[in-house]
Design a protein around this motif. Structure first.
Motif, PDB file in Angstrom:
ATOM      1  N   GLY A   1     -31.277 -43.042 -24.692  1.00  0.00           N
ATOM      2  CA  GLY A   1     -31.179 -43.848 -26.060  1.00  0.00           C
ATOM      3  C   GLY A   1     -32.542 -43.632 -26.802  1.00  0.00           C
TER       4      GLY A   1
ATOM      5  N   GLU B   1     -20.754 -53.301 -35.196  1.00  0.00           N
ATOM      6  CA  GLU B   1     -21.342 -52.687 -34.021  1.00  0.00           C
ATOM      7  C   GLU B   1     -22.784 -52.455 -34.058  1.00  0.00           C
TER       8      GLU B   1
ATOM      9  N   HIS C   1     -28.044 -37.788 -30.187  1.00  0.00           N
ATOM     10  CA  HIS C   1     -27.306 -38.016 -31.774  1.00  0.00           C
ATOM     11  C   HIS C   1     -28.284 -38.582 -32.925  1.00  0.00           C
TER      12      HIS C   1
ATOM     13  N   ASP D   1     -33.146 -43.691 -20.532  1.00  0.00           N
ATOM     14  CA  ASP D   1     -31.767 -43.749 -20.355  1.00  0.00           C
ATOM     15  C   ASP D   1     -30.955 -42.834 -21.265  1.00  0.00           C
TER      16      ASP D   1
ATOM     17  N   PRO E   1     -23.066 -43.172 -32.500  1.00  0.00           N
ATOM     18  CA  PRO E   1     -22.529 -43.736 -31.399  1.00  0.00           C
ATOM     19  C   PRO E   1     -23.808 -44.357 -30.573  1.00  0.00           C
TER      20      PRO E   1
ATOM     21  N   ASP F   1     -32.289 -52.061 -18.564  1.00  0.00           N
ATOM     22  CA  ASP F   1     -30.786 -52.216 -18.770  1.00  0.00           C
ATOM     23  C   ASP F   1     -30.095 -52.476 -17.419  1.00  0.00           C
TER      24      ASP F   1
ATOM     25  N   SER G   1     -25.268 -46.926 -27.247  1.00  0.00           N
ATOM     26  CA  SER G   1     -25.285 -47.316 -26.074  1.00  0.00           C
ATOM     27  C   SER G   1     -24.445 -46.278 -24.927  1.00  0.00           C
ATOM     28  N   THR G   2     -24.809 -44.964 -25.208  1.00  0.00           N
ATOM     29  CA  THR G   2     -24.351 -43.779 -24.396  1.00  0.00           C
ATOM     30  C   THR G   2     -25.631 -43.226 -23.934  1.00  0.00           C
ATOM     31  N   PRO G   3     -25.426 -42.222 -23.099  1.00  0.00           N
ATOM     32  CA  PRO G   3     -26.396 -41.318 -22.630  1.00  0.00           C
ATOM     33  C   PRO G   3     -26.833 -40.243 -23.623  1.00  0.00           C
ATOM     34  N   GLN G   4     -26.275 -40.106 -24.798  1.00  0.00           N
ATOM     35  CA  GLN G   4     -26.368 -39.195 -25.619  1.00  0.00           C
ATOM     36  C   GLN G   4     -26.960 -39.759 -27.032  1.00  0.00           C
ATOM     37  N   THR G   5     -26.971 -41.321 -26.880  1.00  0.00           N
ATOM     38  CA  THR G   5     -27.236 -41.798 -28.280  1.00  0.00           C
ATOM     39  C   THR G   5     -28.788 -41.335 -29.069  1.00  0.00           C
TER      40      THR G   5
END
Length: 206
Positions: free
Chosen positions: A131, A77, A158, A129, A149, A180, A151-155
């Protein structure tokens, strides 16, 4: 000096920028990806660096300028591939992607200055976005990325939290917009109107 890392996919139709299709065709999406990557690599060539490294998924093409060490991405990943790119570095390293052709030497200057790592353990460039478009580590420890994690709106949140939890002193770079979706294309082109990406976006405007 700092190692500059660019992580990218070979810009082949059907493998890159699939979220641009439609309205763009797969060939047009790949051409936009190639233009963004070429702009990014040519900008990186103007920046001071100990090494310039392209961590590539695929094979180099005519879009690759001289002056880069090309290394293959590992399997896994995105967090694993980013971690492995850092693992290959000795000393401070700054990583960017291929989705921000508006990047310039001026934008990255704070993270590449002579005092960039004075009382600083990490540089973080948030993306619009949610990231991140840039990540710099004084000590490029792969475990700082593994398990985040992607490719999420919270990357970005995090990853930023991971740095803070490790006790690192983090400085921020300006927020940029990634390419994107199709809606991002004209907005990013407007931010870098003289580049290859902007010229192609204008020809493909619909």
């Amino acid at each position: 000096m700092t190692t500059l890392l660019v992580i990218a996919k070979e810009p082949r139709a059907g493998r890159v920028k699939t979220r641009l299709t439609p309205p763009y065709t797969p060939d047009e999406a790949a051409a936009l990806a190639e233009a963004a990557l070429a702009d990014t690599l040519h900008a990186v060539r103007t920046m001071p660096a100990a090494r310039r490294v392209l961590a590539l998924d695929g094979r180099p093409g005519p879009w690759l300028p001289p002056g880069f060490d090309v290394v293959p991405q590992c399997a896994g990943e995105l967090d694993e591939r980013l971690a492995e790119a850092f693992a290959g570095c000795t000393g401070p390293a700054l990583l960017i992607g291929m989705d921000t052709p508006q990047v310039t030497a001026e934008l990255l200057a704070p993270a590449l200055a002579d005092d960039a790592w004075h009382d600083c353990d990490a540089w973080f460039g948030p993306a619009a976005d949610g990231g991140f478009w840039a990540l710099g580590l004084a000590d490029p420890r792969p475990e700082l990325l593994r398990g985040v994690p992607m490719s999420t709106p919270q990357t970005g949140a995090h990853q930023r939290a991971r740095l803070s939890a490790a006790g690192l002193t983090v400085r921020e770079l300006p927020e940029l917009r990634d390419v994107d979706t199709a809606a991002d294309v004209p907005r990013v082109a407007a931010a870098a109107p003289h580049g290859r990406f902007a010229a192609l976006a204008a020809r493909l405007a619909r």
